[in-house]
Design an enzyme around this catalytic site. Structure first.
Site, PDB file in Angstrom:
ATOM      1  N   ASN A 157       0.838  -1.191   0.000  1.00  0.00           N
ATOM      2  CA  ASN A 157       0.000   0.000   0.000  1.00  0.00           C
ATOM      3  C   ASN A 157       0.875   1.243   0.000  1.00  0.00           C
ATOM      4  O   ASN A 157       1.882   1.304   0.713  1.00  0.00           O
ATOM      5  CB  ASN A 157      -0.903  -0.001   1.243  1.00  0.00           C
ATOM      6  CG  ASN A 157      -1.724   1.267   1.358  1.00  0.00           C
ATOM      7  OD1 ASN A 157      -1.408   2.156   2.135  1.00  0.00           O
ATOM      8  ND2 ASN A 157      -2.784   1.358   0.569  1.00  0.00           N
ATOM      9  N   GLU A 202      -3.300  20.936   9.634  1.00  0.00           N
ATOM     10  CA  GLU A 202      -3.839  19.913   8.748  1.00  0.00           C
ATOM     11  C   GLU A 202      -4.668  20.512   7.613  1.00  0.00           C
ATOM     12  O   GLU A 202      -4.881  21.718   7.538  1.00  0.00           O
ATOM     13  CB  GLU A 202      -4.688  18.914   9.549  1.00  0.00           C
ATOM     14  CG  GLU A 202      -3.917  17.666   9.958  1.00  0.00           C
ATOM     15  CD  GLU A 202      -3.471  16.811   8.777  1.00  0.00           C
ATOM     16  OE1 GLU A 202      -3.878  17.081   7.620  1.00  0.00           O
ATOM     17  OE2 GLU A 202      -2.687  15.870   9.010  1.00  0.00           O
ATOM     18  N   ARG A 252       2.399  12.177   6.685  1.00  0.00           N
ATOM     19  CA  ARG A 252       3.362  13.110   7.260  1.00  0.00           C
ATOM     20  C   ARG A 252       4.128  12.428   8.376  1.00  0.00           C
ATOM     21  O   ARG A 252       3.603  11.571   9.081  1.00  0.00           O
ATOM     22  CB  ARG A 252       2.682  14.373   7.753  1.00  0.00           C
ATOM     23  CG  ARG A 252       1.710  14.174   8.885  1.00  0.00           C
ATOM     24  CD  ARG A 252       1.183  15.524   9.363  1.00  0.00           C
ATOM     25  NE  ARG A 252       0.195  15.361  10.421  1.00  0.00           N
ATOM     26  CZ  ARG A 252       0.491  15.206  11.699  1.00  0.00           C
ATOM     27  NH1 ARG A 252       1.775  15.156  12.075  1.00  0.00           N
ATOM     28  NH2 ARG A 252      -0.457  15.072  12.604  1.00  0.00           N
ATOM     29  N   GLU A 283      -1.354   1.103  -5.752  1.00  0.00           N
ATOM     30  CA  GLU A 283      -1.445   2.315  -6.575  1.00  0.00           C
ATOM     31  C   GLU A 283      -0.312   2.428  -7.581  1.00  0.00           C
ATOM     32  O   GLU A 283      -0.430   3.185  -8.558  1.00  0.00           O
ATOM     33  CB  GLU A 283      -1.478   3.555  -5.674  1.00  0.00           C
ATOM     34  CG  GLU A 283      -2.758   3.724  -4.883  1.00  0.00           C
ATOM     35  CD  GLU A 283      -2.757   2.981  -3.549  1.00  0.00           C
ATOM     36  OE1 GLU A 283      -3.663   3.227  -2.740  1.00  0.00           O
ATOM     37  OE2 GLU A 283      -1.855   2.145  -3.322  1.00  0.00           O
TER      38      GLU A 283
END
Length: 396
Positions: free
Chosen positions: A79, A192, A84, A143
């Site tokens: 994955n 964020e 961060r 991905e």
């Protein structure tokens, strides 16, 4: 972003969405530019990397464009995701692993078995990798396969020095390490994507075992905090493409999808479909929430009366003209949140949010009785004359 995909902004959704169902697996190579310099074991020193502070009240510097690579211990699925990492020392990082993401489930398997989880963090690979990482794909789908589908050629990957994870060979910097099942670090505050600082949390501790890089590496950084930022733009685009792909698979009359911000989107549908299909807007909103992205907070559904769904003045004019709150706003309480939205405790607890759908499509009769319907604009001929004269006067 259109350049990264080899297309134009106007064609992004229609050209990229079909590729989300393609698989072009990566190709392992013996070595690559990311191996030109190596620091292993005691040589590791994160302070040699120019990692900046992102926000005024940030607790420690954070790697914001680190591509996390971890592997499911049962299936071997690798994955990838942008995460961060807070710098805690020469060879220690803290990683916030969100409970709503796939890598949290993988980490849980290692914790249950009391095993260390290998991790690799690639910084500055091909821009398409960052875009691919933001798509919503099923568990078990790597991905890196999407990167090959986007570009038409397999992504070249290389094995790490201190574990068996595969990382993009063209990365600028690769940080290798492991996460102990029981050790934690204090993390935060951090600015964020919702535009506010996170609270201080206990997060996973990453022990860094190696750093490899190019001879003259570029440190890639994503600004975060108040919208707009690079991180928002990458995520918003890929969410829009993902929603478009899911909607056209399931429903007729889907025209376009555009972000307002990371967790609120505008979806345009054909009026002929929305007026004929009862609760069509609710159906559209339910698919993007429960199939596209569980953490989505809101959608506005408009029809083709809206000339530009990327213009909020036009969108909210549709809301003003076609919405009555008791009839056209659907609220679904206590759905999945992000754990980062500061309003979530107001819904009951962290990780909950009330999802809402604003259906700003034209309702069926008798809504349109009493006055002539239609968008109030000058005629096409008049607009063409004005535009021609405007140019004749030397304006652009």
């Amino acid at each position: 972003m259109g350049w990264a995909f080899g297309t134009t902004p106007e064609n992004l959704l229609k050209e990229v969405a079909p590729k989300l169902d393609m698989h072009v697996p990566p190709m392992e190579v013996a070595t690559g530019p990311c191996k030109e310099l190596k620091m292993i074991g005691d040589e590791v020193d994160l302070t040699k990397i120019p990692i900046p502070f992102t926000g005024e009240s940030e607790g420690t510097p954070n790697i914001t464009a680190g591509m996390s690579n971890i592997q499911d211990p049962e299936t071997g699925w690798q994955n990838i995701a942008v995460r961060r990492f807070s710098v805690k020392g020469k060879n220690i990082l803290g990683e916030f692993i969100n409970q709503t993401n796939q890598d949290y489930g993988i980490w849980g398997k290692y914790r249950r078995e009391k095993k260390r989880m290998p991790i690799a963090i690639s910084i500055g690979p091909d821009p398409c990798i960052y875009l691919a990482s933001q798509t919503k794909v099923p568990s078990g789908f790597c991905e890196y396969d999407l990167v090959g589908a986007f570009s038409g050629i397999p992504l070249e990957v290389v094995k790490c020095e201190t574990n068996d994870l595969l990382v993009p060979a063209e990365s600028e910097i690769v940080i290798e390490g492991y996460i102990d099942p029981d050790e934690r670090e204090m993390d935060g505050p951090f600015p964020e994507f919702v535009g506010y600082y996170t609270p201080i949390n206990l997060v996973a501790r990453v022990h860094v075992t190696a750093i490899t890089m190019r001879d003259d590496p570029i440190y890639y950084y994503l600004n975060m905090g108040m919208n707009p930022t690079e991180g928002h733009r990458i995520g918003e685009l890929m969410f829009a493409i993902t929603f478009y792909r899911e909607l056209i698979k399931n429903l007729p009359g889907i025209i376009d999808v555009a972000p307002i911000n990371w967790n609120m989107f505008v979806i345009q549908v054909h009026k002929g479909v929305s007026k004929a299909w009862p609760q069509f807007g609710v159906t559209v909103g339910s698919i993007v929430k429960f199939v596209g992205s569980p953490a989505l907070k809101a959608v506005i559904i408009v029809d083709n009366d809206c000339p530009d769904i990327r213009n909020l003045n036009e969108v909210f004019n549709q809301v003003w003209a076609k919405v009555q709150a008791t009839k056209d706003i659907t609220i679904i309480p206590r759905t999945t949140g992000t754990l980062l939205d500061p309003s979530e405790p107001w819904a009951g607890q962290w990780g909950w949010q009330d999802y809402f759908i604003i259906d700003a499509t034209e309702p069926p009769a008798p809504y349109d009785e009493g006055y002539k319907r239609g968008v109030a604009r000058p005629s096409k001929e008049a607009l063409e004359k004005v535009l021609k004269k405007w140019k004749d006067y030397g304006f652009k």
